[in-house]
Motif scaffolding. Structure first.
Motif, PDB file in Angstrom:
ATOM      1  N   PRO A  20      46.526  36.996  32.437  1.00  0.00           N
ATOM      2  CA  PRO A  20      47.183  36.330  31.302  1.00  0.00           C
ATOM      3  C   PRO A  20      48.032  37.338  30.518  1.00  0.00           C
ATOM      4  CG  PRO A  20      44.842  35.774  31.408  1.00  0.00           C
ATOM      5  CD  PRO A  20      45.069  36.846  32.424  1.00  0.00           C
ATOM      6  N   GLN A  21      49.223  36.887  30.178  1.00  0.00           N
ATOM      7  CA  GLN A  21      50.216  37.768  29.533  1.00  0.00           C
ATOM      8  C   GLN A  21      49.637  38.537  28.340  1.00  0.00           C
ATOM      9  OE1 GLN A  21      53.326  37.653  30.945  1.00  0.00           O
ATOM     10  NE2 GLN A  21      54.046  39.357  29.671  1.00  0.00           N
ATOM     11  N   HIS A  22      48.851  37.829  27.489  1.00  0.00           N
ATOM     12  CA  HIS A  22      48.386  38.503  26.264  1.00  0.00           C
ATOM     13  C   HIS A  22      47.417  39.639  26.562  1.00  0.00           C
ATOM     14  CE1 HIS A  22      45.001  35.695  26.861  1.00  0.00           C
ATOM     15  NE2 HIS A  22      44.299  36.553  26.149  1.00  0.00           N
ATOM     16  N   LEU A  23      46.751  39.594  27.737  1.00  0.00           N
ATOM     17  CA  LEU A  23      45.797  40.658  28.056  1.00  0.00           C
ATOM     18  C   LEU A  23      46.499  41.946  28.503  1.00  0.00           C
ATOM     19  CD1 LEU A  23      42.898  38.810  29.919  1.00  0.00           C
ATOM     20  CD2 LEU A  23      42.990  39.605  27.557  1.00  0.00           C
ATOM     21  N   MET A  24      47.785  41.820  28.882  1.00  0.00           N
ATOM     22  CA  MET A  24      48.522  43.004  29.343  1.00  0.00           C
ATOM     23  C   MET A  24      48.840  43.953  28.191  1.00  0.00           C
ATOM     24  SD  MET A  24      50.973  40.974  32.022  1.00  0.00           S
ATOM     25  CE  MET A  24      51.950  42.298  32.655  1.00  0.00           C
ATOM     26  N   THR A  25      48.717  43.462  26.984  1.00  0.00           N
ATOM     27  CA  THR A  25      49.005  44.317  25.826  1.00  0.00           C
ATOM     28  C   THR A  25      47.867  44.238  24.805  1.00  0.00           C
ATOM     29  OG1 THR A  25      50.228  42.476  24.882  1.00  0.00           O
ATOM     30  CG2 THR A  25      51.538  44.110  26.022  1.00  0.00           C
ATOM     31  N   SER A  26      46.659  43.930  25.296  1.00  0.00           N
ATOM     32  CA  SER A  26      45.543  43.767  24.355  1.00  0.00           C
ATOM     33  C   SER A  26      44.729  45.065  24.273  1.00  0.00           C
ATOM     34  CB  SER A  26      44.674  42.597  24.793  1.00  0.00           C
ATOM     35  OG  SER A  26      44.206  42.844  26.110  1.00  0.00           O
ATOM     36  N   SER A  27      43.412  44.981  24.435  1.00  0.00           N
ATOM     37  CA  SER A  27      42.577  46.194  24.428  1.00  0.00           C
ATOM     38  C   SER A  27      41.959  46.357  25.807  1.00  0.00           C
ATOM     39  CB  SER A  27      41.485  46.059  23.375  1.00  0.00           C
ATOM     40  OG  SER A  27      40.566  45.071  23.795  1.00  0.00           O
ATOM     41  N   GLY A  53      54.965  46.528  32.688  1.00  0.00           N
ATOM     42  CA  GLY A  53      54.749  45.559  31.616  1.00  0.00           C
ATOM     43  C   GLY A  53      53.409  45.658  30.919  1.00  0.00           C
ATOM     44  N   PHE A  54      52.493  46.494  31.441  1.00  0.00           N
ATOM     45  CA  PHE A  54      51.208  46.688  30.758  1.00  0.00           C
ATOM     46  C   PHE A  54      51.374  47.717  29.641  1.00  0.00           C
ATOM     47  CE2 PHE A  54      49.753  44.700  34.525  1.00  0.00           C
ATOM     48  CZ  PHE A  54      48.475  44.208  34.274  1.00  0.00           C
ATOM     49  N   SER A  55      50.668  47.511  28.550  1.00  0.00           N
ATOM     50  CA  SER A  55      50.699  48.497  27.474  1.00  0.00           C
ATOM     51  C   SER A  55      49.429  48.323  26.639  1.00  0.00           C
ATOM     52  CB  SER A  55      51.962  48.283  26.634  1.00  0.00           C
ATOM     53  OG  SER A  55      51.920  49.110  25.516  1.00  0.00           O
ATOM     54  N   ILE A  56      48.400  49.031  27.052  1.00  0.00           N
ATOM     55  CA  ILE A  56      47.110  48.935  26.343  1.00  0.00           C
ATOM     56  C   ILE A  56      46.760  50.364  25.941  1.00  0.00           C
ATOM     57  CG2 ILE A  56      44.690  48.239  26.530  1.00  0.00           C
ATOM     58  CD1 ILE A  56      45.590  46.343  28.809  1.00  0.00           C
ATOM     59  N   GLU A  57      47.161  50.709  24.723  1.00  0.00           N
ATOM     60  CA  GLU A  57      47.135  52.116  24.316  1.00  0.00           C
ATOM     61  C   GLU A  57      45.754  52.757  24.443  1.00  0.00           C
ATOM     62  OE1 GLU A  57      49.365  54.460  23.963  1.00  0.00           O
ATOM     63  OE2 GLU A  57      50.595  52.808  24.727  1.00  0.00           O
ATOM     64  N   ASP A  58      44.695  52.001  24.089  1.00  0.00           N
ATOM     65  CA  ASP A  58      43.378  52.663  24.064  1.00  0.00           C
ATOM     66  C   ASP A  58      42.860  52.999  25.460  1.00  0.00           C
ATOM     67  OD1 ASP A  58      40.690  50.464  24.272  1.00  0.00           O
ATOM     68  OD2 ASP A  58      42.753  49.797  24.462  1.00  0.00           O
ATOM     69  N   ALA A  59      43.535  52.499  26.514  1.00  0.00           N
ATOM     70  CA  ALA A  59      43.082  52.816  27.874  1.00  0.00           C
ATOM     71  C   ALA A  59      43.690  54.128  28.376  1.00  0.00           C
ATOM     72  CB  ALA A  59      43.464  51.680  28.822  1.00  0.00           C
ATOM     73  N   VAL A  60      44.815  54.530  27.803  1.00  0.00           N
ATOM     74  CA  VAL A  60      45.497  55.741  28.280  1.00  0.00           C
ATOM     75  C   VAL A  60      44.598  56.949  27.995  1.00  0.00           C
ATOM     76  CG1 VAL A  60      47.548  57.207  28.019  1.00  0.00           C
ATOM     77  CG2 VAL A  60      47.762  54.713  27.939  1.00  0.00           C
ATOM     78  N   GLY A  61      44.424  57.786  29.033  1.00  0.00           N
ATOM     79  CA  GLY A  61      43.566  58.968  28.889  1.00  0.00           C
ATOM     80  C   GLY A  61      42.097  58.671  29.180  1.00  0.00           C
ATOM     81  N   ARG A  62      41.765  57.396  29.434  1.00  0.00           N
ATOM     82  CA  ARG A  62      40.364  57.064  29.729  1.00  0.00           C
ATOM     83  C   ARG A  62      40.136  56.927  31.234  1.00  0.00           C
ATOM     84  NH1 ARG A  62      37.908  52.424  26.250  1.00  0.00           N
ATOM     85  NH2 ARG A  62      36.078  53.176  27.358  1.00  0.00           N
ATOM     86  N   ASP A  63      38.886  57.059  31.627  1.00  0.00           N
ATOM     87  CA  ASP A  63      38.521  56.898  33.034  1.00  0.00           C
ATOM     88  C   ASP A  63      38.491  55.396  33.355  1.00  0.00           C
ATOM     89  OD1 ASP A  63      37.284  56.610  35.465  1.00  0.00           O
ATOM     90  OD2 ASP A  63      35.851  58.228  35.130  1.00  0.00           O
ATOM     91  N   VAL A  64      39.428  54.942  34.164  1.00  0.00           N
ATOM     92  CA  VAL A  64      39.545  53.500  34.411  1.00  0.00           C
ATOM     93  C   VAL A  64      38.375  52.961  35.225  1.00  0.00           C
ATOM     94  CG1 VAL A  64      42.015  53.170  34.131  1.00  0.00           C
ATOM     95  CG2 VAL A  64      41.167  53.995  36.301  1.00  0.00           C
ATOM     96  N   SER A  65      37.808  53.819  36.051  1.00  0.00           N
ATOM     97  CA  SER A  65      36.663  53.418  36.847  1.00  0.00           C
ATOM     98  C   SER A  65      35.462  53.145  35.917  1.00  0.00           C
ATOM     99  CB  SER A  65      36.362  54.574  37.800  1.00  0.00           C
ATOM    100  OG  SER A  65      35.437  54.230  38.703  1.00  0.00           O
ATOM    101  N   GLN A  66      35.320  54.032  34.940  1.00  0.00           N
ATOM    102  CA  GLN A  66      34.228  53.858  33.969  1.00  0.00           C
ATOM    103  C   GLN A  66      34.455  52.614  33.117  1.00  0.00           C
ATOM    104  OE1 GLN A  66      33.769  57.300  31.484  1.00  0.00           O
ATOM    105  NE2 GLN A  66      32.029  56.443  30.395  1.00  0.00           N
ATOM    106  N   CYS A  67      35.708  52.372  32.733  1.00  0.00           N
ATOM    107  CA  CYS A  67      36.026  51.158  31.954  1.00  0.00           C
ATOM    108  C   CYS A  67      35.562  49.923  32.719  1.00  0.00           C
ATOM    109  CB  CYS A  67      37.532  51.031  31.699  1.00  0.00           C
ATOM    110  SG  CYS A  67      38.171  52.210  30.516  1.00  0.00           S
ATOM    111  N   LEU A  68      35.849  49.908  34.031  1.00  0.00           N
ATOM    112  CA  LEU A  68      35.450  48.757  34.849  1.00  0.00           C
ATOM    113  C   LEU A  68      33.929  48.700  34.979  1.00  0.00           C
ATOM    114  CD1 LEU A  68      36.075  46.358  36.701  1.00  0.00           C
ATOM    115  CD2 LEU A  68      36.363  47.972  38.589  1.00  0.00           C
ATOM    116  N   GLN A  69      33.316  49.871  35.250  1.00  0.00           N
ATOM    117  CA  GLN A  69      31.855  49.908  35.414  1.00  0.00           C
ATOM    118  C   GLN A  69      31.143  49.382  34.162  1.00  0.00           C
ATOM    119  OE1 GLN A  69      30.341  51.490  38.585  1.00  0.00           O
ATOM    120  NE2 GLN A  69      29.105  49.844  37.757  1.00  0.00           N
ATOM    121  N   GLU A  70      31.640  49.788  32.994  1.00  0.00           N
ATOM    122  CA  GLU A  70      31.017  49.338  31.742  1.00  0.00           C
ATOM    123  C   GLU A  70      31.177  47.824  31.567  1.00  0.00           C
ATOM    124  OE1 GLU A  70      31.685  53.596  29.418  1.00  0.00           O
ATOM    125  OE2 GLU A  70      32.823  51.830  28.762  1.00  0.00           O
TER     126      GLU A  70
END
Ligand code: ADP
Ligand code: MG
Length: 512
Positions: free
Chosen positions: A131-138, A195-212
């Motif tokens: 969904p479009q709104h999730l591409m720029t959410s948290s 087109g994605f822009s989720i600032e709080d994800a930049v610099g984070r471990d994406v694998s861990q984000c998914l695992q959590e």
């Protein structure tokens, strides 16, 4: 004849002269206009020239840049990213594995059942738009959405077929955004694209984000590998054919990865804990060399893009851009003469001409080029184009596509040169200096992507250029294999080959 008669005759003669003069004028103008568009075409052909000599220079430049990118961080426009993938599927993997493929506006979840002996017993796929709104959410919102979709998929699948026999379900995560890997199962997001822009994800471990997120949703599943789509393609290619050493994607964008010797990866000598080779994600879309045949259309496209001076190779090769290069040439022709009638405002609209339309015009085999006329009329709002002008448009498509395909071929041979599989390097060379034969090693490159798979002329030009660059002695040893859905299935295969339970019985460390 009376006076009136004489005057009338004189008047008629004068009118005939005017009409004749207008016609001659028109035909002179038309001829001049035609000459001007032909000149535009000739300039395009000169600018896009890819002689075999020029392609060999590109091959050399690619190999040199690969060395530079491996020598130091930032040493080349080629990032040559480490993947920490040291081993690839063998074909012996068994069991049920999951994959998640996130890299654009859609994401896909997959369940793959492996039977050993290179056999994929079944695979199920579910595709969903983000969904479009999730591409720029948290990041929590995005990953919770993905985890929920994955959980629903797992429950649906396990209701209708057997549950996974493993203690814990395992997942390969294909995340096709720039990531700095810290291991084969973890990596930090460098920046969002597409087109994605989720600032709080930049610099984070994406694998861990998914695992959590999986834990929050109560789904018992381990993220076993984190890869990008080229690595998935290599894994699938290698699963089917062990001689696969590299993978190339030529679709909307373009990228490549390959197997490298550990001692050649100079920039991480202290970091490697194994002497086995490693898959390197080249990010070759950003390759640049002064030997690339660049035209003013490329320069304009680059200047108008949101990322000028970036992804130069990709902008000459991939499906996202070919249509727009063709549009720019037709616009110039239309401005230079009236062979297309008045300049259509549609010609000023970026990306209105898509690459599949270029393919359809290029491959139009009707005697009147009806498809060309239709696309010019429907998409560019240029009606009633005469046949000779339609032929001109086909030629423009041909020149732009041929250059793209031949440059992609040069890039592939550049990789082969770097790893000594181009027939010119020492032990793998086709002939020694004295002319006696040396045994060549069969070398397979997995290729994926809509441009290569669906555009026949592109594929044929690429294959032809491979033969020309490699030469008749070496070319038969180099095989391009089309894979399908490597970004999804390949991730599940890597989850299988990296699974804690199979790793000892099934390890296939890369030996190069
Ligand atoms: P992606 O690269 O987005 O993962 P694909 O590998 O399927 O997806 O490639 C899709 C791209 O391939 C399209 O954007 C288009 O540029 C190109 N493409 C797809 N079909 C054709 C075709 N028939 N002719 C030419 N180009 C095509
Ligand atoms: Mg893709």
């Amino acid at each position: 004849m009376g006076k009136v008669g004489v005057a009338l005759a004189a008047g008629c003669a004068a009118a005939a002269c005017v009409v004749a003069a207008v016609m001659v004028g028109r035909s002179v103008r038309r001829r001049r206009g035609w000459r001007r568009v032909v000149r535009v075409l000739e300039e395009l052909e000169e600018g896009c020239a890819t002689t075999v000599g020029r392609l060999r220079q590109v091959v050399d430049a690619m190999a040199v840049e690969m060395h530079a990118g491996l020598a130091s961080e930032g040493g080349s426009k080629l990032k040559m990213l480490l993947t920490y993938v040291h081993d690839l599927p063998t074909g012996n993997e068994k069991g049920i594995y999951y994959a998640l493929d996130l890299g654009g506006t859609n994401f896909r979840v997959l369940r793959v059942k492996l039977g050993g002996q290179r056999c994929i017993i079944e695979h199920d796929v579910d595709l969903q738009p983000i969904p479009q709104h999730l591409m720029t959410s948290s990041s929590v919102e995005l990953f919770d959405f993905i985890a929920t979709s994955l959980k629903d998929f797992v429950e649906r699948e396990e209701n209708i077929s057997e549950p996974s026999q493993r203690e814990r379900r395992e997942l390969g995560f294909t995340f096709s955004f720039p990531v700095k890997q810290t291991s084969s199962s973890s990596g930090t997001l460098m920046k969002w694209t597409k087109g994605f822009s989720i600032e709080d994800a930049v610099g984070r471990d994406v694998s861990q984000c998914l695992q959590e997120a999986l834990s929050r949703k109560g789904l018992d599943m381990q993220v076993t590998v984190l890869i990008n789509d080229t690595v998935g393609t290599l894994a699938l290619g290698h699963y089917h054919d062990e001689d696969t050493v590299a993978a190339v994607i030529i679709g909307t964008g373009t990228n490549a990865c390959y197997l490298e010797r550990a001692d050649a990866i100079i920039k991480c000598q202290g970091l490697l804990t194994t002497s086995a080779g490693m898959v390197i994600n080249m990010e070759w879309g950003n390759f640049w060399s002064s030997h690339l045949p660049r035209t003013p259309y490329d320069a304009e496209l680059d200047a108008d893009s949101p990322n000028p001076n970036d992804q130069g190779f990709e902008k000459m090769i991939s499906g996202m851009y070919l249509g727009d290069i063709v549009r720019r040439v037709i616009l110039r022709m239309s401005q230079e003469s009236d062979v297309f009638g008045p300049v259509s405002s549609k010609l000023h609209e970026p990306f209105i001409l898509r690459t599949p339309m270029v393919a359809a015009m290029h491959e139009d085999d009707s005697s009147n080029l009806n498809e060309v006329a239709q696309i010019l009329k429907d998409t560019l709002e240029i009606p009633d184009v005469p046949l000779n002008v339609r032929k001109l448009v086909v030629k423009v498509c041909d020149v732009v596509t041929r250059r793209a395909a031949r440059l992609a071929a040069a890039g592939i041979v550049g990789i082969l040169k770097k790893i000594g599989r181009d027939g010119n390097s020492g032990m793998t060379g086709g002939k020694t200096k004295g002319g006696s034969r040396i045994k060549m090693r069969r070398t397979v490159v997995a290729v994926e992507g809509g441009l290569y798979a669906n555009y026949t002329m592109f594929r044929e030009y690429l294959n032809e250029a491979m033969r020309q660059i490699l030469g008749e002695d070496v070319a038969p040893y180099v095989i391009l294999n089309v894979t399908n859905d490597g970004s999804g299935i390949g991730a599940a295969l890597l989850a299988a080959s990296h699974s804690a339970s199979t790793i000892t019985e099934n390890t296939n460390f890369i030996v190069i």
